[in-house]
Write a protein that holds these residues in place. Structure first.
Motif, PDB file in Angstrom:
ATOM      1  N   LEU A  68       1.040  -1.169   0.089  1.00 44.89           N
ATOM      2  CA  LEU A  68      -0.070  -0.045   0.076  1.00 44.89           C
ATOM      3  C   LEU A  68       0.855   1.434   0.100  1.00 44.89           C
ATOM      4  O   LEU A  68       0.814   2.284  -0.630  1.00 44.89           O
ATOM      5  CB  LEU A  68      -0.935  -0.062   1.499  1.00 44.89           C
ATOM      6  CG  LEU A  68      -1.817   1.427   1.716  1.00 44.89           C
ATOM      7  CD1 LEU A  68      -2.611   1.466   0.531  1.00 44.89           C
ATOM      8  CD2 LEU A  68      -2.595   1.240   2.968  1.00 44.89           C
ATOM      9  N   TYR A  69       1.752   1.268   0.662  1.00 44.74           N
ATOM     10  CA  TYR A  69       2.866   2.419   1.047  1.00 44.74           C
ATOM     11  C   TYR A  69       3.657   2.749  -0.198  1.00 44.74           C
ATOM     12  O   TYR A  69       3.756   3.825  -0.417  1.00 44.74           O
ATOM     13  CB  TYR A  69       3.472   2.325   2.247  1.00 44.74           C
ATOM     14  CG  TYR A  69       2.731   2.699   3.506  1.00 44.74           C
ATOM     15  CD1 TYR A  69       1.444   2.548   3.656  1.00 44.74           C
ATOM     16  CD2 TYR A  69       3.371   3.446   4.518  1.00 44.74           C
ATOM     17  CE1 TYR A  69       0.736   3.046   4.709  1.00 44.74           C
ATOM     18  CE2 TYR A  69       2.760   4.036   5.814  1.00 44.74           C
ATOM     19  CZ  TYR A  69       1.280   3.594   5.914  1.00 44.74           C
ATOM     20  OH  TYR A  69       0.924   4.086   6.857  1.00 44.74           O
ATOM     21  N   LEU A  94       1.607   4.561  -2.307  1.00 38.65           N
ATOM     22  CA  LEU A  94       1.411   5.814  -2.117  1.00 38.65           C
ATOM     23  C   LEU A  94       2.720   6.805  -2.289  1.00 38.65           C
ATOM     24  O   LEU A  94       2.587   8.021  -2.606  1.00 38.65           O
ATOM     25  CB  LEU A  94       0.943   5.986  -0.426  1.00 38.65           C
ATOM     26  CG  LEU A  94      -0.395   5.563  -0.234  1.00 38.65           C
ATOM     27  CD1 LEU A  94      -0.769   5.313   1.339  1.00 38.65           C
ATOM     28  CD2 LEU A  94      -1.689   6.250  -0.783  1.00 38.65           C
ATOM     29  N   ARG A 114       2.831   7.965  -5.808  1.00 39.27           N
ATOM     30  CA  ARG A 114       1.940   9.156  -6.004  1.00 39.27           C
ATOM     31  C   ARG A 114       2.608  10.403  -5.431  1.00 39.27           C
ATOM     32  O   ARG A 114       2.537  11.426  -5.948  1.00 39.27           O
ATOM     33  CB  ARG A 114       0.569   8.741  -5.056  1.00 39.27           C
ATOM     34  CG  ARG A 114      -0.217   7.736  -6.012  1.00 39.27           C
ATOM     35  CD  ARG A 114      -1.719   7.724  -5.214  1.00 39.27           C
ATOM     36  NE  ARG A 114      -2.479   7.051  -6.332  1.00 39.27           N
ATOM     37  CZ  ARG A 114      -3.756   7.195  -6.190  1.00 39.27           C
ATOM     38  NH1 ARG A 114      -4.478   7.916  -5.219  1.00 39.27           N
ATOM     39  NH2 ARG A 114      -4.591   6.284  -7.096  1.00 39.27           N
ATOM     40  N   GLY A 170       4.910  11.948  -7.454  1.00 35.99           N
ATOM     41  CA  GLY A 170       4.167  12.221  -8.942  1.00 35.99           C
ATOM     42  C   GLY A 170       4.239  11.347  -9.994  1.00 35.99           C
ATOM     43  O   GLY A 170       4.586  11.854 -11.085  1.00 35.99           O
ATOM     44  N   TYR A 171       4.504  10.137  -9.562  1.00 33.63           N
ATOM     45  CA  TYR A 171       4.779   9.126 -10.771  1.00 33.63           C
ATOM     46  C   TYR A 171       3.646   9.111 -11.585  1.00 33.63           C
ATOM     47  O   TYR A 171       2.578   8.746 -10.971  1.00 33.63           O
ATOM     48  CB  TYR A 171       5.238   7.630 -10.143  1.00 33.63           C
ATOM     49  CG  TYR A 171       5.443   6.490 -11.125  1.00 33.63           C
ATOM     50  CD1 TYR A 171       6.385   6.771 -12.056  1.00 33.63           C
ATOM     51  CD2 TYR A 171       4.600   5.624 -11.087  1.00 33.63           C
ATOM     52  CE1 TYR A 171       6.500   5.635 -13.066  1.00 33.63           C
ATOM     53  CE2 TYR A 171       4.701   4.585 -11.902  1.00 33.63           C
ATOM     54  CZ  TYR A 171       5.637   4.610 -12.938  1.00 33.63           C
ATOM     55  OH  TYR A 171       5.889   3.625 -13.669  1.00 33.63           O
ATOM     56  N   ARG A 172       3.420   9.009 -12.794  1.00 40.73           N
ATOM     57  CA  ARG A 172       2.477   9.254 -13.653  1.00 40.73           C
ATOM     58  C   ARG A 172       1.484   8.300 -13.664  1.00 40.73           C
ATOM     59  O   ARG A 172       0.377   8.241 -13.823  1.00 40.73           O
ATOM     60  CB  ARG A 172       2.554   9.781 -15.076  1.00 40.73           C
ATOM     61  CG  ARG A 172       3.330  11.155 -15.067  1.00 40.73           C
ATOM     62  CD  ARG A 172       3.327  11.948 -16.457  1.00 40.73           C
ATOM     63  NE  ARG A 172       3.857  13.164 -16.276  1.00 40.73           N
ATOM     64  CZ  ARG A 172       3.168  14.405 -15.934  1.00 40.73           C
ATOM     65  NH1 ARG A 172       1.883  14.093 -16.003  1.00 40.73           N
ATOM     66  NH2 ARG A 172       3.725  15.420 -15.625  1.00 40.73           N
ATOM     67  N   GLY A 219      -0.071   3.959  -9.094  1.00 35.58           N
ATOM     68  CA  GLY A 219      -1.318   3.659  -8.424  1.00 35.58           C
ATOM     69  C   GLY A 219      -2.722   4.153  -9.049  1.00 35.58           C
ATOM     70  O   GLY A 219      -3.574   3.547  -8.245  1.00 35.58           O
ATOM     71  N   ARG A 220      -2.640   4.640 -10.174  1.00 33.14           N
ATOM     72  CA  ARG A 220      -3.965   4.838 -10.785  1.00 33.14           C
ATOM     73  C   ARG A 220      -4.439   3.502 -11.513  1.00 33.14           C
ATOM     74  O   ARG A 220      -4.033   2.986 -11.911  1.00 33.14           O
ATOM     75  CB  ARG A 220      -3.429   6.100 -12.033  1.00 33.14           C
ATOM     76  CG  ARG A 220      -3.086   7.458 -11.277  1.00 33.14           C
ATOM     77  CD  ARG A 220      -4.328   8.435 -11.260  1.00 33.14           C
ATOM     78  NE  ARG A 220      -4.055   9.405 -10.352  1.00 33.14           N
ATOM     79  CZ  ARG A 220      -3.705  10.612 -11.018  1.00 33.14           C
ATOM     80  NH1 ARG A 220      -3.624  10.888 -12.196  1.00 33.14           N
ATOM     81  NH2 ARG A 220      -3.420  11.720 -10.184  1.00 33.14           N
ATOM     82  N   ARG A 249      -1.785  14.220  -3.488  1.00 30.49           N
ATOM     83  CA  ARG A 249      -1.461  13.107  -4.350  1.00 30.49           C
ATOM     84  C   ARG A 249      -1.695  11.904  -4.058  1.00 30.49           C
ATOM     85  O   ARG A 249      -2.147  11.079  -4.761  1.00 30.49           O
ATOM     86  CB  ARG A 249      -0.023  13.562  -4.611  1.00 30.49           C
ATOM     87  CG  ARG A 249       0.512  14.794  -5.233  1.00 30.49           C
ATOM     88  CD  ARG A 249       2.006  14.864  -5.371  1.00 30.49           C
ATOM     89  NE  ARG A 249       2.545  15.703  -6.232  1.00 30.49           N
ATOM     90  CZ  ARG A 249       3.633  15.627  -6.966  1.00 30.49           C
ATOM     91  NH1 ARG A 249       4.662  14.852  -6.558  1.00 30.49           N
ATOM     92  NH2 ARG A 249       3.963  16.674  -7.850  1.00 30.49           N
ATOM     93  N   MET A 250      -1.533  11.692  -2.656  1.00 30.29           N
ATOM     94  CA  MET A 250      -2.102  10.316  -2.166  1.00 30.29           C
ATOM     95  C   MET A 250      -3.574  10.137  -2.467  1.00 30.29           C
ATOM     96  O   MET A 250      -3.854   8.833  -2.618  1.00 30.29           O
ATOM     97  CB  MET A 250      -1.769  10.407  -0.750  1.00 30.29           C
ATOM     98  CG  MET A 250      -0.297  10.346  -0.228  1.00 30.29           C
ATOM     99  SD  MET A 250      -0.086  10.652   1.498  1.00 30.29           S
ATOM    100  CE  MET A 250      -0.198   9.118   2.201  1.00 30.29           C
ATOM    101  N   ARG A 282       0.469  18.824  -8.836  1.00 25.21           N
ATOM    102  CA  ARG A 282       1.299  18.928 -10.268  1.00 25.21           C
ATOM    103  C   ARG A 282       1.942  20.319 -10.833  1.00 25.21           C
ATOM    104  O   ARG A 282       1.070  21.383 -10.642  1.00 25.21           O
ATOM    105  CB  ARG A 282       0.651  18.296 -11.238  1.00 25.21           C
ATOM    106  CG  ARG A 282       0.290  16.878 -10.982  1.00 25.21           C
ATOM    107  CD  ARG A 282       1.321  15.971 -11.831  1.00 25.21           C
ATOM    108  NE  ARG A 282       1.442  14.467 -11.126  1.00 25.21           N
ATOM    109  CZ  ARG A 282       0.788  13.480 -11.715  1.00 25.21           C
ATOM    110  NH1 ARG A 282       0.159  13.592 -12.827  1.00 25.21           N
ATOM    111  NH2 ARG A 282       0.900  12.319 -11.122  1.00 25.21           N
TER     112      ARG A 282
END
Lengths: 205, 205
Positions: free
Chosen positions: A189-190, A193, A196, A199-201, A204-205, B196-197, B205
């Motif tokens: 989970l972490y 997070l 995210r 700012g990794y595109r 986690g999306r 972001r999380m 961004r």
């Protein structure tokens, strides 16, 4: 409190010195550094106070060795994790997974290490600070590298590093082996997070 | 340690009861709950041990009132922050800003509240747990709402809530008034990280 035979101390020799560190971790965790006596620590290790002094001159020295071993192990775990874990995203995820797992599995040791820091003597404190900086450095380098390659988008690298480290360390405070999540599940989970936060595109999306 | 006149205890009356709570916060923070005597606490409040017992029957009762006031204040701060802060993103940012600022400004009280939890009696512990759940609930509701309206993208709402709460609480561990960041600056940084999380598309961004 359950008895924790923390294998982080496996390298400490002789056996009596190791048993004393484990006894001290337990005593400090249950009662705090200042309320613990060397007699109590010796008793937990099945030894006399006189035998304790052969290995450690003071209670503070026990705390220092606990802190040193704890920090060295968690830094080693971070270093191993980032090595050969692929690109920056892979490295950040691996680092967070490993660092979280360490703080969950070794939550008793980690709590003592984190919450009794102020009880260290000046010289010992300075040596521990060097190790603490190293964990931050490892994560900061991963973030910097990811920003340089465009995989991450972070304005405040130092602040974001601090937040990621803090998030992982605080697992030691709230983690319970009886809780609903395993160390691996929290690590997973972490890791998502942290991606995210970086700012990794695709994170986690 | 600097003397902290934590205004969170401003509502505690009479004056002697309030001074005793402040003395206990200091003593517990410096030496830990178990190493602190009621004599020490009374002394810090400029009172006799006998005078202490008029207000608090036990040392544990002092800890309970510190925990109760600390939790009530931080829950109130969260509730105020989310009210009328606009959409889910605005509410999450406001909540994190306020919760972080509270834990930075009241780091001594917050540390005692967080690290001495295990010293509470069973009944008192149960009452504190209710307040702890409330802080989580407030943040979880904001995340749920944001996911429902499509502003956030969170798969594990409970886990992400836990992480955001944990990130804010851990500020109390590492914050120092002599550090390079003010409570407001940390609050601002963390509000962006929490967005972001939460998978907020334009967040940070």
């Amino acid at each position: 409190m359950t008895v924790e035979t923390d294998e982080s101390f496996g390298g400490v020799t002789p056996d009596a010195a190791r048993r004393l560190l484990l006894g001290a971790v337990q005593a400090f965790a249950e009662r705090g550094f200042h309320a613990t006596t060397t007699r109590d620590i010796a008793g937990r290790a099945g030894m006399s106070p006189a035998a304790l002094y052969i290995h450690y001159k003071t209670k503070e020295e026990l705390l220092f060795h606990i802190s040193r071993v704890g920090h060295e192990r968690s830094v080693a775990v971070l270093e191993e994790a980032v090595e050969g874990a692929g690109d920056s995203a892979g490295r950040l995820a691996a680092a967070v997974r490993a660092f979280v797992r360490w703080h969950a599995e070794h939550h008793t040791t980690a709590r003592v290490v984190q919450y009794e820091l102020a009880a260290l003597g000046e010289e010992h404190y300075a040596r521990i600070v060097v190790l603490r900086r190293r964990s931050e450095e490892i994560l900061r380098e991963v973030l910097q590298e990811g920003v340089a390659t465009g995989q991450f988008a972070v304005e405040d690298i130092r602040g974001t590093t601090l937040a990621v480290v803090s998030l992982c360390i605080d697992v030691a405070r709230w983690f319970s082996p009886e809780g609903r999540r395993t160390p691996d599940e929290i690590g997973e989970l972490y890791a998502g997070l942290a991606l995210r936060m970086a700012g990794y595109r695709d994170g986690g999306r």
